[in-house]
Scaffold this motif. Structure first.
Motif, mmCIF file in Angstrom:
data_model
loop_
_atom_site.group_PDB
_atom_site.id
_atom_site.type_symbol
_atom_site.label_atom_id
_atom_site.label_comp_id
_atom_site.label_asym_id
_atom_site.label_seq_id
_atom_site.Cartn_x
_atom_site.Cartn_y
_atom_site.Cartn_z
ATOM 1 N N ALA A 73 0.937 -1.333 0.125
ATOM 2 C CA ALA A 73 0.002 0.038 -0.070
ATOM 3 C C ALA A 73 1.025 1.346 -0.119
ATOM 4 N N THR A 74 1.782 1.320 0.674
ATOM 5 C CA THR A 74 2.778 2.456 0.801
ATOM 6 C C THR A 74 3.546 2.449 -0.516
ATOM 7 N N CYS A 75 4.030 1.336 -0.954
ATOM 8 C CA CYS A 75 4.767 1.438 -2.334
ATOM 9 C C CYS A 75 3.795 2.010 -3.489
ATOM 10 N N PHE A 76 2.637 1.417 -3.434
ATOM 11 C CA PHE A 76 1.758 2.094 -4.585
ATOM 12 C C PHE A 76 1.658 3.494 -4.431
ATOM 13 N N GLN A 77 1.209 4.028 -3.177
ATOM 14 C CA GLN A 77 1.089 5.473 -3.198
ATOM 15 C C GLN A 77 2.325 6.087 -3.364
ATOM 16 N N THR A 78 3.429 5.784 -3.208
ATOM 17 C CA THR A 78 4.533 6.277 -3.412
ATOM 18 C C THR A 78 4.957 6.436 -5.146
ATOM 19 N N LYS A 79 4.412 5.345 -5.635
ATOM 20 C CA LYS A 79 4.362 5.283 -7.383
ATOM 21 C C LYS A 79 3.330 6.596 -7.733
ATOM 22 N N ALA A 80 2.274 6.675 -7.208
ATOM 23 C CA ALA A 80 1.365 7.835 -7.687
ATOM 24 C C ALA A 80 1.969 8.989 -7.190
ATOM 25 N N ILE A 81 2.759 9.285 -6.296
ATOM 26 C CA ILE A 81 3.305 10.528 -6.079
ATOM 27 C C ILE A 81 4.460 11.025 -6.944
ATOM 28 N N LEU A 82 5.071 9.782 -7.262
ATOM 29 C CA LEU A 82 6.318 9.728 -8.207
ATOM 30 C C LEU A 82 5.696 10.396 -9.545
ATOM 31 N N ASP A 83 4.633 9.558 -9.948
ATOM 32 C CA ASP A 83 3.923 10.097 -11.389
ATOM 33 C C ASP A 83 3.603 11.627 -11.056
ATOM 34 N N ALA A 84 3.097 11.838 -10.067
ATOM 35 C CA ALA A 84 2.490 13.439 -10.071
ATOM 36 C C ALA A 84 3.768 14.367 -9.938
ATOM 37 N N MET A 85 4.858 14.164 -9.551
ATOM 38 C CA MET A 85 6.094 14.767 -9.335
ATOM 39 C C MET A 85 6.471 14.990 -10.961
ATOM 40 N N GLU A 86 6.422 13.815 -11.510
ATOM 41 C CA GLU A 86 6.900 13.922 -12.915
ATOM 42 C C GLU A 86 6.095 14.894 -13.859
ATOM 43 N N LEU A 87 4.919 14.692 -13.519
ATOM 44 C CA LEU A 87 3.790 15.741 -14.254
ATOM 45 C C LEU A 87 4.313 17.186 -13.841
ATOM 46 N N ASP A 88 4.387 17.485 -12.499
ATOM 47 C CA ASP A 88 4.597 18.849 -12.261
ATOM 48 C C ASP A 88 6.041 19.396 -12.544
ATOM 49 N N SER A 89 7.299 18.715 -12.492
ATOM 50 C CA SER A 89 8.437 18.771 -12.702
ATOM 51 C C SER A 89 8.863 18.782 -13.946
ATOM 52 N N GLY A 90 8.399 17.908 -14.782
ATOM 53 C CA GLY A 90 8.594 17.795 -16.201
ATOM 54 C C GLY A 90 9.944 16.755 -16.175
ATOM 55 N N HIS A 91 10.074 16.057 -14.991
ATOM 56 C CA HIS A 91 11.487 15.371 -14.922
ATOM 57 C C HIS A 91 11.052 14.065 -14.436
ATOM 58 N N LYS A 92 11.606 13.164 -14.874
ATOM 59 C CA LYS A 92 11.313 11.638 -14.351
ATOM 60 C C LYS A 92 12.482 11.468 -13.465
ATOM 61 N N LEU A 93 12.273 10.846 -12.118
ATOM 62 C CA LEU A 93 13.288 10.475 -11.318
ATOM 63 C C LEU A 93 14.021 9.253 -11.796
ATOM 64 N N THR A 94 15.380 9.217 -11.651
ATOM 65 C CA THR A 94 16.149 8.142 -11.997
ATOM 66 C C THR A 94 16.440 7.207 -10.917
ATOM 67 N N GLU A 95 16.533 7.661 -9.709
ATOM 68 C CA GLU A 95 16.943 6.746 -8.436
ATOM 69 C C GLU A 95 16.143 7.517 -7.234
ATOM 70 N N LEU A 96 15.851 6.626 -6.069
ATOM 71 C CA LEU A 96 15.152 6.941 -4.837
ATOM 72 C C LEU A 96 15.969 6.860 -3.792
ATOM 73 N N ALA A 97 16.130 7.877 -2.995
ATOM 74 C CA ALA A 97 16.857 7.759 -1.849
ATOM 75 C C ALA A 97 15.878 7.405 -0.599
#
Length: 555
Positions: free
Chosen positions: A429-453
């Motif tokens: 559940a936490t991992c799926f919500q993290t995925k949803a957040i990363l997708d939103a961040m890509e849309l807002d920032s215009g950049h796709k994250l390449t690695e997550l600390a």
């Protein structure tokens, strides 16, 4: 370099060590000499979290040398209510400082070697007290508390509501401090009376602690920009309180004492310890916990990001010196402000209400496990989730959904469902919500994250981190020393007293023996899992009618 050898049934291949990086233009001898020098300096870090308090003493290389941790009471008076005793929190801080300091002395160290203290704290949690006596007027209302659902609906219908987000970066929800304060003014007579008589002090946990650790007679009433940005009272662009925001919430500045907003790293603004073993030592840094974790992960460049898996889960993405107001359900916030002529640095944030608290739910409420760390062992007794999807919406759903009327719901249970399947679904559940957040961040920032600390309690689970890498489709990078939140507060304090002067000096801190979790399933398989999660989210909406929800907020 050490490599973990543990394995888990049903888990993915184990992580590999991350290559160590060397300081540019430094040879090994110069680096060694710097380490010898830095190991002579120490910084204390107060880490006041949602369920526990700790005090850690770090040396100048970012290595913990002494610590103490205390859990404190969680108060649930009604469904959806979550409170803390402000005095108990203060006492837990004082006890942790004394215990850790004694351990530090027992190792042969001198207290005079501690150059400064930093504070990091749970954000949004709201405390009100009498300005004349310093006594709290009610319990602290904790950040996951949802008693204000009805109030939030009323505020959303108020004129000007659609203009708030662009000013402060936060949507109207049960999350920020503003709605908690309004509830207190409306429902608690002592709070309203103090407000009417202009003796009401307001603050988040950092302000409450600083006020008392200095000694209330000194009248230190401050907060840093990262915490102030969580109240909905601060203009994100100007980093100061905004009359339009305060006016929307009906607050009169003359009747309430708001903490002064100062940089996160400052040698003077936060005062000094007024009593105890560390009396006289400066408090020089202050960061909200998620900002502290970003600093502790050295997220100093735009495009860097970290995810902290604590009671909740919080993903921060550095966007640089100008705020980015999200159009896709994220929060805009101050990442850190190190002062001395530097501009504040901003972040996009995705907040998940339930992460580690979901594991504790399985332990405390359902008796699935006896200790939180055993969740991975239970989840590894099965190969997958058995078709179960657990939307852990105990406090509604936060970013990027912002569904206040969602309730925790498990879908896909059959007669073959085992505890292990539900344990896996809880981690997922936490991992799926993290995925949803990363997708939103890509849309807002215009950049796709390449690695997550990553850091925080749930990041200790190899199974959970492998699952996270599979679901987001990029590598997950975990440090060996996971106390990055405490480290971030220590870094802020260290900057203020010149233990470090530039960010590049921190490049080697906490970089040894990091582990990388690589994705090991196809993008198609990951997308199929996430699609099912999205369907479950839609199905968990609207569990309570408006009348039933209003009933939750009676006092």
């Amino acid at each position: 370099m050490a490599t973990e050898k543990s394995s888990a049934p049903g888990g993915d291949p184990q992580p590999v060590p991350k290559e160590e990086t060397n300081l540019a233009n430094n040879n090994s001898q110069e680096t060694e000499l710097d380490e010898k020098k830095l190991k002579k300096f120490y910084i204390g870090s107060i880490d006041q979290g949602t369920t526990s308090t700790r005090f850690i003493i770090f040396d100048g290389t970012g290595t913990p040398v002494a610590s103490h941790q205390i859990e404190f009471s969680q108060i649930y008076q009604q469904s959806g209510w979550h409170e803390h005793d402000p005095k108990e929190i203060l006492e837990s801080v004082e006890q942790c400082i004394e215990k850790a300091t004694q351990a530090f002395k027992d190792q042969g160290h001198d207290i005079s070697d501690i150059k400064a203290i930093g504070i990091t704290n749970q954000r949004e949690t709201t405390v009100v007290w009498d300005s004349e006596t310093g006594e709290p007027l009610y319990n602290a209302i904790a950040w996951p508390d949802t008693r204000t659902k009805g109030l939030v609906r009323e505020l959303k219908a108020r004129e000007g509501a659609d203009e708030l987000h662009d000013l402060c970066g936060l949507p109207l929800s049960t999350y920020p401090s503003s709605v908690k304060l309004l509830w207190l003014l409306d429902q608690v007579d002592a709070v309203r009376e103090a407000y009417d008589q202009a003796r009401l002090s307001f603050g988040t946990i950092d302000t409450w602690l600083l006020y008392h650790l200095n000694g209330k007679e000194r009248g230190i009433h401050v907060t840093d920009a990262t915490n102030a940005s969580r109240t909905m009272f601060m203009n994100l662009h100007k980093v100061e309180y905004d009359d339009k925001l305060l006016g929307f919430f009906g607050l009169d500045r003359n009747k309430i004492k708001l903490p002064k907003i100062v940089p996160s790293s400052c040698p003077d603004s936060f005062g000094a310890m007024g009593s105890g073993s560390l009396k006289g030592i400066r408090i020089a840094g202050c960061l909200g916990d998620q900002s502290a974790a970003l600093v502790g992960q050295q997220g100093f460049t735009p495009g860097s990001a970290k995810n902290t898996y604590g009671t909740g889960c919080f993903l921060l993405y550095n966007v640089g010196e100008k705020p980015v107001i999200s159009k896709h359900g994220l929060l805009a916030t101050v990442a850190y402000d190190f002062g001395r002529g530097r501009k504040p640095v901003y972040a996009l944030e995705g907040s998940i209400a339930v992460a580690g608290s979901g594991v504790k739910f399985l332990m405390n409420n359902l008796g699935f496990i006896t200790h939180s760390h055993k969740i991975s062992d239970l989840a590894a007794t099965v190969e997958d989730n058995g078709g179960c999807v657990f939307v852990t919406a105990f406090s509604g759903l936060f970013a990027p959904y912002w569904i206040d009327d969602a309730k925790g719901t498990i879908f896909g249970i059959t007669q073959h469902t085992e505890r292990g399947h539900i344990a896996r679904a809880t981690l997922e559940a936490t991992c799926f919500q993290t995925k949803a957040i990363l997708d939103a961040m890509e849309l807002d920032s215009g950049h796709k994250l390449t690695e997550l600390a990553v850091d925080g309690g749930m990041s200790n689970s190899n199974l959970c981190m492998h699952t996270q890498a599979n679901i987001i489709g990029i590598p997950v990078d975990r440090p060996a020393m996971r106390e990055t939140t405490s480290l971030g507060a220590a870094i802020a304090a260290g900057f203020a007293v010149d233990i470090w002067e530039e960010f590049h000096e921190l490049k080697e801190i906490n970089q040894k023996d990091r582990k990388i979790f690589e994705p090991s399933i196809s993008k198609e398989e990951s997308a199929k899992m996430f699609k099912k999660w999205g369907r479950a989210v839609e199905m968990c909406r609207g569990w309570l009618s408006s009348d039933e929800q209003n009933g939750d907020v009676d006092f």
